[in-house]
Design a protein around this motif. Sequence first.
Motif, PDB file in Angstrom:
ATOM      1  N   ARG A 248       1.884  14.053 -10.699  1.00  0.00           N
ATOM      2  CA  ARG A 248       0.648  13.730 -11.415  1.00  0.00           C
ATOM      3  C   ARG A 248      -0.062  12.528 -10.776  1.00  0.00           C
ATOM      4  O   ARG A 248      -1.293  12.501 -10.682  1.00  0.00           O
ATOM      5  N   LEU A 249       0.687  11.534 -10.345  1.00  0.00           N
ATOM      6  CA  LEU A 249       0.078  10.387  -9.685  1.00  0.00           C
ATOM      7  C   LEU A 249      -0.572  10.799  -8.363  1.00  0.00           C
ATOM      8  O   LEU A 249      -1.675  10.336  -8.029  1.00  0.00           O
ATOM      9  N   MET A 250       0.075  11.671  -7.625  1.00  0.00           N
ATOM     10  CA  MET A 250      -0.491  12.159  -6.368  1.00  0.00           C
ATOM     11  C   MET A 250      -1.785  12.928  -6.627  1.00  0.00           C
ATOM     12  O   MET A 250      -2.759  12.799  -5.882  1.00  0.00           O
ATOM     13  N   ASP A 251      -1.784  13.731  -7.690  1.00  0.00           N
ATOM     14  CA  ASP A 251      -3.000  14.489  -8.043  1.00  0.00           C
ATOM     15  C   ASP A 251      -4.154  13.554  -8.388  1.00  0.00           C
ATOM     16  O   ASP A 251      -5.324  13.918  -8.218  1.00  0.00           O
ATOM     17  N   MET A 252      -3.834  12.361  -8.866  1.00  0.00           N
ATOM     18  CA  MET A 252      -4.868  11.393  -9.220  1.00  0.00           C
ATOM     19  C   MET A 252      -5.262  10.510  -8.035  1.00  0.00           C
ATOM     20  O   MET A 252      -6.077   9.600  -8.187  1.00  0.00           O
ATOM     21  N   GLY A 253      -4.654  10.775  -6.885  1.00  0.00           N
ATOM     22  CA  GLY A 253      -5.049  10.058  -5.671  1.00  0.00           C
ATOM     23  C   GLY A 253      -4.229   8.838  -5.341  1.00  0.00           C
ATOM     24  O   GLY A 253      -4.590   8.077  -4.432  1.00  0.00           O
ATOM     25  N   ALA A 254      -3.124   8.613  -6.033  1.00  0.00           N
ATOM     26  CA  ALA A 254      -2.279   7.456  -5.741  1.00  0.00           C
ATOM     27  C   ALA A 254      -1.449   7.693  -4.485  1.00  0.00           C
ATOM     28  O   ALA A 254      -1.141   8.835  -4.133  1.00  0.00           O
ATOM     29  N   GLN A 255      -1.080   6.602  -3.820  1.00  0.00           N
ATOM     30  CA  GLN A 255      -0.176   6.656  -2.669  1.00  0.00           C
ATOM     31  C   GLN A 255       1.232   6.337  -3.177  1.00  0.00           C
ATOM     32  O   GLN A 255       1.491   5.223  -3.622  1.00  0.00           O
ATOM     33  N   ILE A 256       2.111   7.320  -3.098  1.00  0.00           N
ATOM     34  CA  ILE A 256       3.429   7.205  -3.722  1.00  0.00           C
ATOM     35  C   ILE A 256       4.494   6.835  -2.696  1.00  0.00           C
ATOM     36  O   ILE A 256       4.545   7.379  -1.598  1.00  0.00           O
ATOM     37  N   GLY A 257       5.362   5.905  -3.088  1.00  0.00           N
ATOM     38  CA  GLY A 257       6.581   5.601  -2.362  1.00  0.00           C
ATOM     39  C   GLY A 257       7.720   5.542  -3.373  1.00  0.00           C
ATOM     40  O   GLY A 257       7.477   5.521  -4.581  1.00  0.00           O
ATOM     41  N   TYR A 258       8.945   5.528  -2.898  1.00  0.00           N
ATOM     42  CA  TYR A 258      10.059   5.478  -3.846  1.00  0.00           C
ATOM     43  C   TYR A 258      11.206   4.667  -3.263  1.00  0.00           C
ATOM     44  O   TYR A 258      11.282   4.411  -2.051  1.00  0.00           O
ATOM     45  N   HIS A 259      12.099   4.276  -4.161  1.00  0.00           N
ATOM     46  CA  HIS A 259      13.361   3.669  -3.755  1.00  0.00           C
ATOM     47  C   HIS A 259      14.441   4.145  -4.705  1.00  0.00           C
ATOM     48  O   HIS A 259      14.242   4.180  -5.931  1.00  0.00           O
ATOM     49  N   ASP A 260      15.566   4.553  -4.140  1.00  0.00           N
ATOM     50  CA  ASP A 260      16.724   4.938  -4.933  1.00  0.00           C
ATOM     51  C   ASP A 260      17.950   4.789  -4.053  1.00  0.00           C
ATOM     52  O   ASP A 260      18.023   5.423  -2.994  1.00  0.00           O
ATOM     53  N   PRO A 261      18.909   3.956  -4.455  1.00  0.00           N
ATOM     54  CA  PRO A 261      20.089   3.747  -3.615  1.00  0.00           C
ATOM     55  C   PRO A 261      20.952   4.987  -3.454  1.00  0.00           C
ATOM     56  O   PRO A 261      21.779   5.051  -2.537  1.00  0.00           O
ATOM     57  N   HIS A 262      20.763   5.978  -4.326  1.00  0.00           N
ATOM     58  CA  HIS A 262      21.594   7.178  -4.281  1.00  0.00           C
ATOM     59  C   HIS A 262      20.891   8.387  -3.672  1.00  0.00           C
ATOM     60  O   HIS A 262      21.512   9.430  -3.475  1.00  0.00           O
ATOM     61  N   VAL A 263      19.602   8.268  -3.409  1.00  0.00           N
ATOM     62  CA  VAL A 263      18.817   9.395  -2.886  1.00  0.00           C
ATOM     63  C   VAL A 263      18.118   8.934  -1.608  1.00  0.00           C
ATOM     64  O   VAL A 263      17.179   8.125  -1.661  1.00  0.00           O
ATOM     65  N   LEU A 264      18.590   9.436  -0.482  1.00  0.00           N
ATOM     66  CA  LEU A 264      18.051   8.992   0.804  1.00  0.00           C
ATOM     67  C   LEU A 264      16.869   9.834   1.263  1.00  0.00           C
ATOM     68  O   LEU A 264      16.119   9.421   2.148  1.00  0.00           O
ATOM     69  N   ASP A 265      16.713  11.011   0.687  1.00  0.00           N
ATOM     70  CA  ASP A 265      15.592  11.883   1.038  1.00  0.00           C
ATOM     71  C   ASP A 265      15.072  12.512  -0.247  1.00  0.00           C
ATOM     72  O   ASP A 265      15.837  13.130  -0.993  1.00  0.00           O
ATOM     73  N   TRP A 266      13.788  12.348  -0.504  1.00  0.00           N
ATOM     74  CA  TRP A 266      13.202  12.870  -1.744  1.00  0.00           C
ATOM     75  C   TRP A 266      11.894  13.572  -1.411  1.00  0.00           C
ATOM     76  O   TRP A 266      11.057  13.019  -0.676  1.00  0.00           O
ATOM     77  N   ARG A 267      11.735  14.758  -1.941  1.00  0.00           N
ATOM     78  CA  ARG A 267      10.555  15.557  -1.644  1.00  0.00           C
ATOM     79  C   ARG A 267       9.847  15.972  -2.920  1.00  0.00           C
ATOM     80  O   ARG A 267      10.490  16.314  -3.921  1.00  0.00           O
ATOM     81  N   VAL A 268       8.542  15.931  -2.875  1.00  0.00           N
ATOM     82  CA  VAL A 268       7.700  16.395  -3.971  1.00  0.00           C
ATOM     83  C   VAL A 268       6.726  17.400  -3.388  1.00  0.00           C
ATOM     84  O   VAL A 268       6.032  17.097  -2.411  1.00  0.00           O
TER      85      VAL A 268
END
Length: 420
Positions: A343-363
Amino acid sequence: MPADLAVIGLGHLGLPLAQAAVTAGIDTVGYDPDPRPYAELRAGRSPVEGSLTASEVRRMLSGGFRPTTDAAELGRVRTAVICSPTPLGPDRTVDLTALGDAARALASRLRPHTTVLLESAVPPGTTETFLRPLLEEGSGLVAGRDFHLACSPGRLDPGNRTRTLANTPKVIGGLTPACTESAAAVYGRLTDKVVRARGPREAEMTKVLETNFRHVNIALVNEMAVLCHDLGVDFWDVIRCAETKPFGFQPFRPGPGVGGHGVPVDPSGPPHGGHSSGHPLRMVSLAQEINDRMPRYVIQRCATLLNEHGKSVRGARVLLLGVTYKPDTADQEAAPAREIATRLMDMGAQIGYHDPHVLDWRVRERPVPRADSLYEAAAAADLTVLLQQHRTYDLQGLAVKAQLLLDTRGATPAGAAHRL
Protein backbone atom coordinates in the motif's frame (compact mmCIF):
# COMPACT_ATOMS: atom_id res chain seq x y z
CA MET A 1 13.03 -50.13 4.65
CA PRO A 2 10.16 -50.34 7.17
CA ALA A 3 9.69 -47.49 9.67
CA ASP A 4 7.63 -47.05 12.81
CA LEU A 5 6.22 -43.68 11.75
CA ALA A 6 5.50 -41.75 8.56
CA VAL A 7 4.98 -38.01 8.77
CA ILE A 8 3.05 -36.86 5.69
CA GLY A 9 3.66 -33.20 4.91
CA LEU A 10 6.99 -31.64 5.87
CA GLY A 11 5.80 -28.14 6.72
CA HIS A 12 5.45 -26.17 9.94
CA LEU A 13 3.50 -29.05 11.56
CA GLY A 14 5.27 -32.07 10.13
CA LEU A 15 8.89 -31.05 10.61
CA PRO A 16 8.75 -30.45 14.41
CA LEU A 17 6.75 -33.67 14.81
CA ALA A 18 9.35 -35.63 12.86
CA GLN A 19 12.09 -34.03 14.94
CA ALA A 20 10.37 -35.03 18.19
CA ALA A 21 9.87 -38.58 16.94
CA VAL A 22 13.52 -38.99 15.92
CA THR A 23 14.64 -37.55 19.26
CA ALA A 24 12.44 -40.13 21.02
CA GLY A 25 14.19 -42.91 19.09
CA ILE A 26 11.30 -43.63 16.72
CA ASP A 27 12.31 -44.78 13.25
CA THR A 28 10.73 -42.04 11.13
CA VAL A 29 10.22 -41.36 7.44
CA GLY A 30 8.97 -38.01 6.16
CA TYR A 31 6.90 -38.00 2.98
CA ASP A 32 6.08 -34.94 0.91
CA PRO A 33 5.07 -35.05 -2.77
CA ASP A 34 6.76 -31.68 -3.29
CA PRO A 35 10.42 -32.31 -4.19
CA ARG A 36 11.60 -29.03 -2.65
CA PRO A 37 11.37 -30.09 1.03
CA TYR A 38 13.16 -33.33 0.15
CA ALA A 39 16.00 -31.49 -1.59
CA GLU A 40 16.36 -28.93 1.21
CA LEU A 41 16.40 -31.57 3.94
CA ARG A 42 18.87 -33.79 2.10
CA ALA A 43 21.11 -30.73 1.83
CA GLY A 44 20.88 -30.23 5.59
CA ARG A 45 18.59 -27.21 5.48
CA SER A 46 15.07 -26.61 6.75
CA PRO A 47 12.50 -26.06 3.98
CA VAL A 48 10.32 -24.00 6.34
CA GLU A 49 11.26 -20.48 7.41
CA GLY A 50 11.49 -20.07 11.15
CA SER A 51 11.25 -23.80 11.83
CA LEU A 52 14.30 -25.98 12.49
CA THR A 53 17.88 -24.80 12.36
CA ALA A 54 20.43 -26.37 10.03
CA SER A 55 22.10 -28.12 12.97
CA GLU A 56 18.74 -29.57 14.08
CA VAL A 57 18.12 -30.87 10.56
CA ARG A 58 21.56 -32.48 10.49
CA ARG A 59 20.90 -34.15 13.85
CA MET A 60 17.62 -35.52 12.53
CA LEU A 61 19.33 -37.00 9.48
CA SER A 62 22.13 -38.50 11.55
CA GLY A 63 19.45 -39.90 13.88
CA GLY A 64 17.94 -41.87 11.02
CA PHE A 65 15.26 -39.53 9.66
CA ARG A 66 14.54 -40.29 6.00
CA PRO A 67 12.79 -37.65 3.88
CA THR A 68 11.27 -39.04 0.69
CA THR A 69 9.02 -38.25 -2.25
CA ASP A 70 8.28 -41.95 -2.78
CA ALA A 71 4.73 -42.73 -1.59
CA ALA A 72 5.60 -46.44 -1.52
CA GLU A 73 7.27 -45.77 1.85
CA LEU A 74 3.81 -45.21 3.33
CA GLY A 75 3.00 -48.90 2.97
CA ARG A 76 5.77 -49.92 5.35
CA VAL A 77 4.83 -48.07 8.54
CA ARG A 78 2.83 -48.79 11.66
CA THR A 79 1.66 -45.21 12.14
CA ALA A 80 1.00 -42.40 9.65
CA VAL A 81 0.44 -38.80 10.74
CA ILE A 82 -1.05 -36.43 8.15
CA CYS A 83 0.26 -32.87 8.51
CA SER A 84 -0.80 -31.50 5.14
CA PRO A 85 -1.42 -27.75 4.78
CA THR A 86 -5.06 -26.63 4.92
CA PRO A 87 -5.02 -22.94 3.96
CA LEU A 88 -8.04 -20.72 3.47
CA GLY A 89 -9.16 -20.46 -0.13
CA PRO A 90 -10.32 -17.28 -1.90
CA ASP A 91 -13.81 -17.76 -0.45
CA ARG A 92 -12.30 -18.07 3.07
CA THR A 93 -13.26 -21.72 3.39
CA VAL A 94 -10.60 -24.30 4.26
CA ASP A 95 -8.88 -25.78 1.20
CA LEU A 96 -8.62 -29.56 1.72
CA THR A 97 -6.87 -30.28 -1.59
CA ALA A 98 -3.51 -31.23 -0.08
CA LEU A 99 -5.21 -33.29 2.63
CA GLY A 100 -7.17 -35.20 0.00
CA ASP A 101 -4.02 -35.89 -2.02
CA ALA A 102 -2.26 -37.17 1.10
CA ALA A 103 -5.21 -39.39 2.01
CA ARG A 104 -5.31 -40.96 -1.45
CA ALA A 105 -1.56 -41.56 -1.46
CA LEU A 106 -1.81 -43.29 1.91
CA ALA A 107 -5.04 -45.19 1.19
CA SER A 108 -3.68 -47.18 -1.74
CA ARG A 109 -0.89 -48.48 0.51
CA LEU A 110 -2.71 -48.71 3.85
CA ARG A 111 -2.21 -51.97 5.71
CA PRO A 112 -4.42 -53.51 8.41
CA HIS A 113 -3.71 -52.46 12.01
CA THR A 114 -2.09 -49.18 10.93
CA THR A 115 -2.83 -46.10 13.05
CA VAL A 116 -3.71 -43.01 11.00
CA LEU A 117 -3.62 -39.63 12.74
CA LEU A 118 -4.67 -36.22 11.43
CA GLU A 119 -2.84 -33.13 12.72
CA SER A 120 -3.88 -30.63 10.03
CA ALA A 121 -6.24 -27.85 11.13
CA VAL A 122 -9.65 -28.76 9.72
CA PRO A 123 -13.33 -27.93 10.30
CA PRO A 124 -15.22 -30.29 12.63
CA GLY A 125 -16.40 -33.39 10.81
CA THR A 126 -13.49 -33.57 8.37
CA THR A 127 -11.92 -36.68 9.91
CA GLU A 128 -15.15 -38.65 9.70
CA THR A 129 -16.81 -37.31 6.54
CA PHE A 130 -13.81 -36.44 4.35
CA LEU A 131 -10.71 -38.33 5.45
CA ARG A 132 -12.36 -41.59 6.48
CA PRO A 133 -14.18 -42.22 3.15
CA LEU A 134 -11.00 -41.55 1.16
CA LEU A 135 -9.01 -43.98 3.28
CA GLU A 136 -11.68 -46.67 3.20
CA GLU A 137 -12.41 -46.41 -0.53
CA GLY A 138 -8.74 -46.44 -1.46
CA SER A 139 -7.76 -49.29 0.82
CA GLY A 140 -10.82 -51.53 1.06
CA LEU A 141 -10.36 -51.44 4.84
CA VAL A 142 -12.82 -50.18 7.45
CA ALA A 143 -11.79 -47.49 9.92
CA GLY A 144 -12.25 -48.48 13.53
CA ARG A 145 -12.20 -52.16 12.61
CA ASP A 146 -9.25 -52.76 10.29
CA PHE A 147 -7.21 -49.67 11.11
CA HIS A 148 -7.24 -46.96 13.75
CA LEU A 149 -8.21 -43.38 12.88
CA ALA A 150 -7.96 -40.34 15.14
CA CYS A 151 -7.55 -36.57 15.05
CA SER A 152 -4.96 -34.73 17.12
CA PRO A 153 -4.71 -31.14 15.85
CA GLY A 154 -1.29 -29.51 15.87
CA ARG A 155 -0.69 -27.13 18.77
CA LEU A 156 2.89 -25.96 18.30
CA ASP A 157 3.91 -22.31 18.52
CA PRO A 158 6.54 -21.77 15.78
CA GLY A 159 9.78 -20.35 17.12
CA ASN A 160 8.82 -20.95 20.77
CA ARG A 161 11.76 -22.73 22.39
CA THR A 162 10.02 -23.01 25.76
CA ARG A 163 6.79 -24.64 24.67
CA THR A 164 7.70 -27.71 22.63
CA LEU A 165 5.79 -30.79 21.58
CA ALA A 166 7.11 -32.59 24.65
CA ASN A 167 5.59 -30.19 27.20
CA THR A 168 2.45 -29.17 25.31
CA PRO A 169 -0.55 -31.44 26.04
CA LYS A 170 -1.87 -33.34 23.02
CA VAL A 171 -5.65 -33.49 22.47
CA ILE A 172 -6.74 -36.75 20.83
CA GLY A 173 -10.13 -37.81 19.54
CA GLY A 174 -10.45 -41.28 18.01
CA LEU A 175 -13.17 -42.75 15.86
CA THR A 176 -13.61 -45.45 18.53
CA PRO A 177 -12.23 -45.83 22.06
CA ALA A 178 -9.67 -48.29 20.69
CA CYS A 179 -8.61 -45.69 18.08
CA THR A 180 -8.14 -43.11 20.84
CA GLU A 181 -6.01 -45.46 22.90
CA SER A 182 -3.88 -46.42 19.90
CA ALA A 183 -3.26 -42.72 19.19
CA ALA A 184 -2.54 -42.09 22.89
CA ALA A 185 0.10 -44.81 22.81
CA VAL A 186 1.81 -43.09 19.88
CA TYR A 187 1.75 -39.58 21.34
CA GLY A 188 2.58 -40.87 24.81
CA ARG A 189 6.11 -41.42 23.50
CA LEU A 190 6.37 -37.79 22.39
CA THR A 191 4.60 -35.64 24.96
CA ASP A 192 4.21 -35.45 28.73
CA LYS A 193 0.42 -35.32 28.69
CA VAL A 194 -2.34 -36.71 26.50
CA VAL A 195 -5.89 -35.33 26.74
CA ARG A 196 -8.62 -37.63 25.42
CA ALA A 197 -11.49 -35.90 23.65
CA ARG A 198 -14.87 -37.57 23.28
CA GLY A 199 -14.30 -38.04 19.54
CA PRO A 200 -12.74 -36.58 16.37
CA ARG A 201 -15.22 -33.71 16.12
CA GLU A 202 -14.45 -32.54 19.64
CA ALA A 203 -10.72 -32.66 18.90
CA GLU A 204 -11.21 -30.73 15.65
CA MET A 205 -13.39 -28.14 17.37
CA THR A 206 -10.78 -27.67 20.09
CA LYS A 207 -8.39 -26.29 17.48
CA VAL A 208 -11.12 -24.04 16.07
CA LEU A 209 -11.87 -22.66 19.54
CA GLU A 210 -8.20 -22.04 20.35
CA THR A 211 -7.54 -20.23 17.07
CA ASN A 212 -10.71 -18.15 17.14
CA PHE A 213 -10.08 -17.23 20.78
CA ARG A 214 -6.80 -15.63 19.72
CA HIS A 215 -8.27 -13.76 16.76
CA VAL A 216 -11.34 -12.47 18.60
CA ASN A 217 -9.29 -11.14 21.51
CA ILE A 218 -6.73 -9.52 19.20
CA ALA A 219 -9.61 -7.89 17.33
CA LEU A 220 -10.94 -6.49 20.62
CA VAL A 221 -7.65 -4.82 21.55
CA ASN A 222 -7.07 -3.66 17.96
CA GLU A 223 -10.43 -1.90 17.96
CA MET A 224 -9.79 -0.43 21.40
CA ALA A 225 -6.35 0.81 20.30
CA VAL A 226 -7.96 2.82 17.49
CA LEU A 227 -10.60 4.20 19.87
CA CYS A 228 -8.05 5.14 22.53
CA HIS A 229 -5.86 6.93 19.99
CA ASP A 230 -8.86 9.02 18.92
CA LEU A 231 -9.67 9.79 22.58
CA GLY A 232 -6.08 10.62 23.52
CA VAL A 233 -5.87 7.64 25.91
CA ASP A 234 -2.61 5.66 26.26
CA PHE A 235 -3.98 2.20 25.57
CA TRP A 236 -0.65 0.53 26.34
CA ASP A 237 -0.86 1.93 29.85
CA VAL A 238 -4.44 0.66 30.05
CA ILE A 239 -3.24 -2.86 29.24
CA ARG A 240 -0.41 -2.56 31.78
CA CYS A 241 -2.93 -1.71 34.46
CA ALA A 242 -5.55 -4.27 33.41
CA GLU A 243 -3.11 -7.19 33.41
CA THR A 244 -2.53 -6.71 37.15
CA LYS A 245 -5.99 -8.17 37.74
CA PRO A 246 -5.34 -11.71 39.03
CA PHE A 247 -8.56 -13.20 37.66
CA GLY A 248 -10.96 -12.83 34.74
CA PHE A 249 -8.49 -11.12 32.39
CA GLN A 250 -5.84 -12.30 29.94
CA PRO A 251 -3.73 -9.63 28.22
CA PHE A 252 -3.64 -9.39 24.43
CA ARG A 253 -1.87 -6.62 22.57
CA PRO A 254 -2.78 -4.74 19.41
CA GLY A 255 -0.61 -4.66 16.33
CA PRO A 256 -0.46 -3.89 12.60
CA GLY A 257 -2.43 -7.01 11.67
CA VAL A 258 -2.61 -10.72 12.46
CA GLY A 259 -0.35 -13.30 10.89
CA GLY A 260 0.59 -16.90 11.50
CA HIS A 261 -0.57 -20.33 10.46
CA GLY A 262 -3.69 -20.46 12.65
CA VAL A 263 -6.42 -18.84 10.58
CA PRO A 264 -9.85 -17.96 12.00
CA VAL A 265 -12.46 -20.48 10.94
CA ASP A 266 -16.25 -20.37 10.95
CA PRO A 267 -17.12 -24.08 11.08
CA SER A 268 -20.84 -23.49 10.50
CA GLY A 269 -20.56 -23.73 6.71
CA PRO A 270 -20.17 -26.98 4.74
CA PRO A 271 -16.38 -27.56 4.39
CA HIS A 272 -16.61 -30.27 1.77
CA GLY A 273 -20.12 -30.73 0.53
CA GLY A 274 -21.78 -31.40 3.87
CA HIS A 275 -24.64 -29.53 5.47
CA SER A 276 -24.42 -26.09 7.03
CA SER A 277 -25.31 -25.81 10.71
CA GLY A 278 -27.17 -22.59 10.00
CA HIS A 279 -25.47 -20.88 12.94
CA PRO A 280 -22.56 -18.80 11.63
CA LEU A 281 -20.04 -17.46 14.13
CA ARG A 282 -20.72 -13.76 13.67
CA MET A 283 -18.09 -12.75 16.20
CA VAL A 284 -15.37 -14.59 14.25
CA SER A 285 -16.42 -12.91 11.03
CA LEU A 286 -16.38 -9.49 12.70
CA ALA A 287 -13.00 -10.18 14.31
CA GLN A 288 -11.54 -11.06 10.93
CA GLU A 289 -12.95 -7.86 9.46
CA ILE A 290 -11.42 -5.76 12.25
CA ASN A 291 -8.03 -7.47 12.05
CA ASP A 292 -7.98 -7.18 8.25
CA ARG A 293 -8.44 -3.41 8.64
CA MET A 294 -5.32 -2.91 10.74
CA PRO A 295 -2.77 -2.66 7.88
CA ARG A 296 -4.91 0.11 6.36
CA TYR A 297 -5.05 1.85 9.73
CA VAL A 298 -1.25 1.71 9.96
CA ILE A 299 -1.04 3.35 6.53
CA GLN A 300 -3.45 6.04 7.70
CA ARG A 301 -1.28 6.73 10.75
CA CYS A 302 1.84 6.84 8.54
CA ALA A 303 0.26 9.39 6.22
CA THR A 304 -0.96 11.52 9.12
CA LEU A 305 2.44 11.56 10.83
CA LEU A 306 4.25 12.49 7.65
CA ASN A 307 1.71 15.21 6.91
CA GLU A 308 2.06 16.64 10.42
CA HIS A 309 5.80 16.95 9.76
CA GLY A 310 5.32 18.68 6.41
CA LYS A 311 5.87 15.64 4.22
CA SER A 312 3.80 13.62 1.79
CA VAL A 313 3.70 9.85 1.52
CA ARG A 314 4.60 10.21 -2.16
CA GLY A 315 8.35 10.30 -2.35
CA ALA A 316 8.81 9.68 1.39
CA ARG A 317 11.53 7.26 2.45
CA VAL A 318 9.89 4.69 4.74
CA LEU A 319 11.85 2.06 6.65
CA LEU A 320 9.92 -1.03 7.84
CA LEU A 321 11.40 -2.89 10.80
CA GLY A 322 10.53 -6.56 11.30
CA VAL A 323 8.66 -8.24 8.45
CA THR A 324 7.90 -11.57 10.15
CA TYR A 325 4.59 -12.45 11.78
CA LYS A 326 6.08 -12.95 15.24
CA PRO A 327 9.26 -11.83 17.01
CA ASP A 328 12.60 -13.63 16.85
CA THR A 329 11.72 -15.97 14.00
CA ALA A 330 12.05 -15.92 10.23
CA ASP A 331 8.48 -17.10 9.65
CA GLN A 332 6.60 -14.62 7.43
CA GLU A 333 3.32 -16.56 7.17
CA ALA A 334 0.51 -14.01 6.60
CA ALA A 335 2.56 -11.22 8.20
CA PRO A 336 0.93 -7.79 7.67
CA ALA A 337 4.26 -6.27 6.55
CA ARG A 338 3.75 -7.23 2.92
CA GLU A 339 0.33 -5.56 2.64
CA ILE A 340 1.62 -2.45 4.39
CA ALA A 341 4.61 -2.26 2.05
CA THR A 342 2.38 -2.78 -0.99
CA ARG A 343 0.00 0.00 0.00
CA LEU A 344 2.85 2.41 0.74
CA MET A 345 4.43 1.64 -2.63
CA ASP A 346 1.09 2.28 -4.34
CA MET A 347 1.06 5.70 -2.67
CA GLY A 348 4.50 6.49 -4.07
CA ALA A 349 6.67 5.89 -1.01
CA GLN A 350 10.23 4.57 -1.28
CA ILE A 351 10.33 1.43 0.84
CA GLY A 352 13.28 -0.15 2.62
CA TYR A 353 13.33 -2.77 5.36
CA HIS A 354 15.41 -4.29 8.10
CA ASP A 355 14.97 -7.67 9.73
CA PRO A 356 17.75 -9.67 11.39
CA HIS A 357 16.02 -12.92 10.43
CA VAL A 358 15.10 -12.13 6.81
CA LEU A 359 17.99 -11.45 4.46
CA ASP A 360 15.91 -11.27 1.28
CA TRP A 361 12.39 -9.85 1.12
CA ARG A 362 10.24 -9.39 -1.94
CA VAL A 363 7.00 -7.54 -2.52
CA ARG A 364 5.19 -8.16 -5.80
CA GLU A 365 8.13 -10.35 -6.80
CA ARG A 366 10.47 -7.35 -6.57
CA PRO A 367 13.31 -7.22 -4.03
CA VAL A 368 12.95 -4.59 -1.31
CA PRO A 369 16.24 -2.86 -0.38
CA ARG A 370 17.58 -4.19 2.93
CA ALA A 371 19.26 -1.76 5.33
CA ASP A 372 22.75 -2.88 6.33
CA SER A 373 23.15 -0.32 9.10
CA LEU A 374 19.94 0.04 11.09
CA TYR A 375 20.74 3.35 12.78
CA GLU A 376 21.99 4.98 9.59
CA ALA A 377 18.91 3.81 7.70
CA ALA A 378 16.56 5.08 10.43
CA ALA A 379 18.33 8.45 10.49
CA ALA A 380 18.00 8.75 6.70
CA ALA A 381 14.35 7.64 6.52
CA ASP A 382 11.53 10.15 6.72
CA LEU A 383 9.53 7.59 8.68
CA THR A 384 10.54 4.37 10.45
CA VAL A 385 7.75 1.89 11.25
CA LEU A 386 8.30 -0.86 13.81
CA LEU A 387 6.16 -3.80 12.68
CA GLN A 388 7.81 -6.53 14.76
CA GLN A 389 9.82 -6.13 17.98
CA HIS A 390 12.72 -8.54 17.49
CA ARG A 391 14.84 -9.00 20.60
CA THR A 392 17.93 -7.59 18.91
CA TYR A 393 16.39 -4.15 18.36
CA ASP A 394 17.61 -1.43 20.72
CA LEU A 395 14.40 0.56 20.67
CA GLN A 396 15.64 3.31 22.97
CA GLY A 397 18.59 3.95 20.68
CA LEU A 398 16.41 3.62 17.61
CA ALA A 399 14.00 6.24 18.92
CA VAL A 400 16.89 8.67 19.28
CA LYS A 401 18.26 8.05 15.78
CA ALA A 402 15.00 7.92 13.79
CA GLN A 403 13.60 11.15 12.36
CA LEU A 404 10.08 9.88 12.97
CA LEU A 405 9.18 6.53 14.55
CA LEU A 406 5.79 4.79 14.55
CA ASP A 407 5.69 1.84 16.95
CA THR A 408 2.85 -0.54 16.08
CA ARG A 409 3.74 -2.96 18.90
CA GLY A 410 3.92 -0.67 21.91
CA ALA A 411 7.47 -1.89 22.51
CA THR A 412 9.26 1.46 22.80
CA PRO A 413 9.53 3.34 26.11
CA ALA A 414 6.64 5.70 26.80
CA GLY A 415 7.15 9.01 25.04
CA ALA A 416 10.01 7.72 22.86
CA ALA A 417 7.89 7.20 19.74
CA HIS A 418 4.41 7.54 18.29
CA ARG A 419 2.59 4.37 19.31
CA LEU A 420 -0.33 2.65 17.61
